[in-house]
Design a protein around this motif. Structure first.
Motif, PDB file in Angstrom:
ATOM      1  N   VAL A 127       1.612  -3.852 117.445  1.00 19.58           N
ATOM      2  CA  VAL A 127       3.080  -3.803 117.093  1.00 19.58           C
ATOM      3  C   VAL A 127       3.729  -2.956 117.987  1.00 19.58           C
ATOM      4  O   VAL A 127       3.204  -1.594 117.958  1.00 19.58           O
ATOM      5  N   PHE A 128       4.408  -3.172 118.819  1.00 18.97           N
ATOM      6  CA  PHE A 128       4.867  -2.289 119.835  1.00 18.97           C
ATOM      7  C   PHE A 128       5.829  -1.600 119.694  1.00 18.97           C
ATOM      8  O   PHE A 128       6.798  -1.503 118.714  1.00 18.97           O
ATOM      9  N   GLN A 129       5.962  -0.338 120.651  1.00 17.54           N
ATOM     10  CA  GLN A 129       7.072   0.690 120.331  1.00 17.54           C
ATOM     11  C   GLN A 129       8.417  -0.377 120.679  1.00 17.54           C
ATOM     12  O   GLN A 129       8.205  -1.024 121.702  1.00 17.54           O
ATOM     13  N   ASN A 130       9.279   0.032 120.123  1.00 16.59           N
ATOM     14  CA  ASN A 130      10.451  -0.890 120.239  1.00 16.59           C
ATOM     15  C   ASN A 130      10.513  -2.519 120.189  1.00 16.59           C
ATOM     16  O   ASN A 130      11.250  -3.449 120.575  1.00 16.59           O
ATOM     17  N   TYR A 131       9.287  -2.640 119.298  1.00 18.89           N
ATOM     18  CA  TYR A 131       8.842  -4.007 118.724  1.00 18.89           C
ATOM     19  C   TYR A 131       8.653  -5.124 119.861  1.00 18.89           C
ATOM     20  O   TYR A 131       7.895  -6.129 119.686  1.00 18.89           O
ATOM     21  N   ALA A 132       9.442  -5.062 121.029  1.00 18.91           N
ATOM     22  CA  ALA A 132       9.151  -6.248 121.928  1.00 18.91           C
ATOM     23  C   ALA A 132       9.336  -7.611 121.561  1.00 18.91           C
ATOM     24  O   ALA A 132       8.646  -8.514 121.604  1.00 18.91           O
ATOM     25  N   LEU A 133      10.227  -7.796 120.424  1.00 22.88           N
ATOM     26  CA  LEU A 133      10.502  -9.289 119.824  1.00 22.88           C
ATOM     27  C   LEU A 133      11.107 -10.181 120.965  1.00 22.88           C
ATOM     28  O   LEU A 133      11.936  -9.484 121.858  1.00 22.88           O
ATOM     29  N   PHE A 134      10.900 -11.379 121.027  1.00 29.52           N
ATOM     30  CA  PHE A 134      11.389 -12.535 122.012  1.00 29.52           C
ATOM     31  C   PHE A 134      12.917 -12.844 121.906  1.00 29.52           C
ATOM     32  O   PHE A 134      12.834 -13.320 121.037  1.00 29.52           O
ATOM     33  N   PRO A 135      13.661 -11.985 122.584  1.00 31.44           N
ATOM     34  CA  PRO A 135      14.955 -12.337 122.229  1.00 31.44           C
ATOM     35  C   PRO A 135      15.664 -13.720 122.358  1.00 31.44           C
ATOM     36  O   PRO A 135      16.527 -13.963 121.786  1.00 31.44           O
ATOM     37  N   HIS A 136      14.833 -14.670 123.132  1.00 32.95           N
ATOM     38  CA  HIS A 136      15.273 -15.974 123.150  1.00 32.95           C
ATOM     39  C   HIS A 136      14.759 -16.832 122.098  1.00 32.95           C
ATOM     40  O   HIS A 136      15.026 -18.232 122.327  1.00 32.95           O
ATOM     41  N   MET A 137      14.080 -16.405 121.290  1.00 37.15           N
ATOM     42  CA  MET A 137      13.415 -16.934 120.112  1.00 37.15           C
ATOM     43  C   MET A 137      14.027 -16.738 118.686  1.00 37.15           C
ATOM     44  O   MET A 137      14.073 -15.564 118.533  1.00 37.15           O
ATOM     45  N   THR A 138      14.107 -17.453 117.847  1.00 38.23           N
ATOM     46  CA  THR A 138      14.379 -17.302 116.235  1.00 38.23           C
ATOM     47  C   THR A 138      13.343 -16.315 115.994  1.00 38.23           C
ATOM     48  O   THR A 138      11.795 -16.364 116.455  1.00 38.23           O
ATOM     49  N   ILE A 139      13.365 -15.843 114.596  1.00 37.94           N
ATOM     50  CA  ILE A 139      12.562 -15.077 113.951  1.00 37.94           C
ATOM     51  C   ILE A 139      11.354 -15.995 113.662  1.00 37.94           C
ATOM     52  O   ILE A 139      10.005 -15.517 113.887  1.00 37.94           O
ATOM     53  N   PHE A 140      11.698 -16.974 113.315  1.00 37.79           N
ATOM     54  CA  PHE A 140      10.574 -18.026 112.985  1.00 37.79           C
ATOM     55  C   PHE A 140       9.738 -18.311 114.161  1.00 37.79           C
ATOM     56  O   PHE A 140       8.303 -18.154 114.030  1.00 37.79           O
ATOM     57  N   ASP A 141      10.144 -18.466 115.415  1.00 42.09           N
ATOM     58  CA  ASP A 141       9.147 -18.625 116.443  1.00 42.09           C
ATOM     59  C   ASP A 141       8.622 -17.542 117.063  1.00 42.09           C
ATOM     60  O   ASP A 141       7.401 -17.647 117.528  1.00 42.09           O
ATOM     61  N   ASN A 142       9.129 -16.272 116.915  1.00 42.51           N
ATOM     62  CA  ASN A 142       8.515 -14.995 117.181  1.00 42.51           C
ATOM     63  C   ASN A 142       7.266 -15.050 116.332  1.00 42.51           C
ATOM     64  O   ASN A 142       6.113 -14.801 116.823  1.00 42.51           O
TER      65      ASN A 142
END
Lengths: 306, 372
Positions: free
Chosen positions: B82-97
């Motif tokens: 679990v990264f600092q600042n989360y590094a979620l993929f901004p171009h994908m939905t929560i599901f795809d993440n």
């Protein structure tokens, strides 16, 4: 009560004395505000009048060979845009060169931008500088030097040399545009993908590339626009081949056919159309997401209620 | 004994001239919640990144279970982060993440994936958020998604890099409890990097305090707090009072201004002569000058009240001793406010010998600046 009225009167009097000083400032504020609109209008006019003239004159039926004076409305040129001999070949050549040079320059430039933005290696700053050179060098110098090079290695001028020249100057613009996008890129995105079992190539394909795509597309559009209207460098290195800009230049000496305006207008309208489609698509996507969210929220609320 | 989940063996990481991690050996037991605690630049994040595979150790070996994973890329390690600042993929939905990891590993049919993602989002209390984009989440929600995205892969170890750093205080408290709950539920080894001692103590069952690329002390939070072995640990975990003393006999020391104090006998077994003794501020109590009231077996040190600050549940006193040492004392506000000592007043400070800890290393206590 009486005292109260007196007070209001007193403040009223004060307002009266303040009014004459205030009124002109409000007047000038309005003028200034309107002035801004006027300037903005003038700026738009400045930008749009030449294009409007091009489009207007594409409907002209010129009296002579030069399409310089308005004579009569006609759609003849629009019905036969390639009626002028040679113009079709020129347009097709220009499009071919533009497409090929855009694709090649975008791929090479994006990879170079990634290398330059990501890795520190020996000669990076030199490369950065060299990349910048084609943009800084006057076109006329570039064109003539390239010609010198091609002659000295006795390379026949034509399609290939035009393509080489266009790829060369396009790469610089692609690198600069894409690099700007990569600098705003959070490297942890890629680390996160690798952490989630994506290897280097998958990470590039699924994370890096989609995220820098807006920059890549912008770069490609810029490259296409630069290529399709380049005259100076092409003039030196075209040999016997004639691109659309070269065709117009040649034609201008003996007479400008209306078809030149027609094709110019077409390019303009296609560009505007593509932009409109893009905006509409963005709006649609925004709305679709918004609908999806309100749906999700409603579902969550329902779940909570039950 | 069971094989530890993660083992670092004499690991060193050098960045240019700087040794970020210096000859570190550490092992993490299966199912534990360990916090790597230390000031910024102590090497805790580098340690975590070497376990995750984002940094290569300059020397040493990293084991996951029995497997030597040194040199393996992150995608070949059974570890998620679990990264600092989360590094979620901004171009994908929560599901795809959330589905990203299992899809990469070729995990099952569409239906199975959807089911797993649903379960995970339920675990982090975000059911119904599948079609949102990361930009449409609050900080706390993004944090939960990052957690779900990592946990769905059922890793051997979950690494958390300052996961709560970007949240505001209230949310952070809430997430601390939440994280602990999730860890108990999934029973996966958590390694949690933080510079917040309170966060570490709330969540972890073992804390490794790091300083200058090395582990100063590792143990359960209570042990670290009650029995710090180094001045750094004593100073980094909470407030502590430390004064220099000379050993005079079994279980007795003499403070430098002459007072004799008793300490637990076994704490002097190291054979040191000059050392520091320490007491936590809440373990001390203040009595009026001259009164031997309630002294009994307690140690006593006299001084002058220098400062009094009222903090609501407790009052913080700064007492200056004859030798010029400053002691901090926390007193619970159980009595009436009139009973509080006033600045300038001469008082005695009492504490039980068994609450005394002994510091034998001679390094200075970290200043507040170093802690940050």
């Amino acid at each position: 009560m009486a005292a109260g009225t007196e007070v209001t009167q007193a403040t009223g009097a004060q307002q009266d004395t303040a009014q004459p000083r205030k009124a002109p400032s409000r007047f000038w504020a309005r003028v200034r505000y309107q002035l801004l609109n006027v300037f903005a209008g003038l700026a738009f006019l400045y930008l749009l009048v030449p294009i409007a003239v091009v489009i207007l004159f594409s409907f002209n039926d010129p009296p002579g060979r030069f399409n310089f004076t308005w004579h009569k409305f006609s759609t003849a040129a629009w019905q036969h845009p390639f009626a002028t001999p040679g113009i079709q070949d020129a347009v097709v050549l220009s499009l071919k060169i533009a497409f090929l040079s855009t694709i090649i320059a975008t791929i090479l430039g994006t990879l170079m931008a990634l290398a330059l933005a990501r890795y520190s290696f020996r000669g990076r700053s030199v490369t950065n500088f060299v990349i910048f050179l084609p943009m800084a060098t006057p076109e006329i110098v570039m064109g003539s030097s390239l010609l010198t090079l091609f002659i000295s290695i006795s390379f026949n001028r034509g399609f290939t040399t035009i393509l080489i020249a266009h790829i060369m100057f396009n790469i610089s613009y692609v690198v600069v545009t894409v690099k700007a996008r990569i600098y705003g890129f959070d490297r942890r995105m890629e680390e996160a993908a690798m952490d989630l079992y994506a290897n280097e190539f998958t990470t590039f394909r699924k994370i890096t590339l989609p995220l820098i795509m807006p920059g890549v597309l912008a770069a490609a559009m810029l490259a296409f626009a630069l290529s399709i209207d380049d005259f100076v460098i092409t003039q030196f290195n075209a040999g016997p081949d004639i691109t659309f800009p070269l065709f117009i230049y040649g034609a201008a000496r003996t007479g400008v056919p209306v078809q030149v305006n027609v094709i110019g207008s077409m390019i303009f309208l296609i560009a505007i159309g593509l932009m409109a489609v893009n905006i509409l698509y963005q709006n649609y996507r925004g709305k679709r997401d918004a609908i999806a969210i309100s749906g999700a929220v409603r579902k969550a609320q329902l779940a909570e209620a039950t | 004994m069971e094989q530890p989940d993660v083992r670092l063996e004499r690991v060193t990481k050098q960045f240019g001239d700087v040794k970020a991690v210096d000859d570190l050996s550490l092992s993490f037991d299966r199912g534990g919640f360990v916090a790597l605690l230390g000031p910024s630049g102590c090497g805790k994040t580098t340690t975590l990144r070497m376990i995750g595979g984002f940094e290569e150790p300059t020397a040493g070996t990293v084991y996951l279970g029995e497997q030597d994973v040194t040199g393996l890329p992150p995608y070949k390690r059974e570890v998620n982060t679990v990264f600092q600042n989360y590094a979620l993929f901004p171009h994908m939905t929560i599901f795809d993440n959330v589905a990203f990891g299992i899809r990469q590993r070729g995990g099952g049919s569409k239906h199975q994936i959807a089911q797993q993602v649903g379960e995970m989002l339920e675990l982090v209390q975000l059911a119904g958020f599948e079609r949102r984009k990361p930009t449409q989440l609050s900080g706390g929600q993004a944090q939960r998604v990052a957690l779900a995205r990592a946990l769905i892969n059922k890793p051997r170890v979950l690494l958390l890099d300052e996961p709560l750093g970007a949240l505001d205080l209230k949310l952070r408290k809430q997430m601390q409890i939440e994280l602990k709950r999730i860890q108990t539920e999934v029973n996966i080894t958590f390694i949690h990097v933080t510079h917040d001692q309170e966060e570490a103590m709330t969540m972890a069952d073992r804390i490794a305090v790091m300083n200058q690329g090395q582990v100063e002390q590792i143990g359960p939070p209570g042990e670290l707090y009650e029995q710090p072995r180094t001045a750094f640990v004593a100073g980094f975990l909470g407030v502590s009072n430390m004064v220099w003393a000379t050993v005079t006999g079994p279980g007795t020391v003499q403070l430098h201004e002459g007072t004799v104090a008793r300490v637990p006998q076994e704490s002097l077994e190291g054979g040191h002569k000059e050392l520091r003794i320490g007491v936590r501020p809440e373990k001390m109590r203040i009595v009026a000058n001259g009164s031997g009231d309630g002294a009994g077996d307690a140690n006593r040190l006299d001084g002058t009240v220098k400062d009094v600050s009222y903090i609501g549940v407790s009052t913080q006193y700064i007492i200056e001793t004859a030798a010029g040492d400053e002691l901090t004392v926390f007193a619970q506000n159980v009595g009436r406010s009139a009973e509080r000592a006033a600045p300038g007043q001469k008082v005695g400070v009492l504490w039980d010998p068994e609450h005394t800890f002994v510091i034998t290393d001679t390094r200075e206590v970290p200043t507040l600046e170093e802690q940050l």
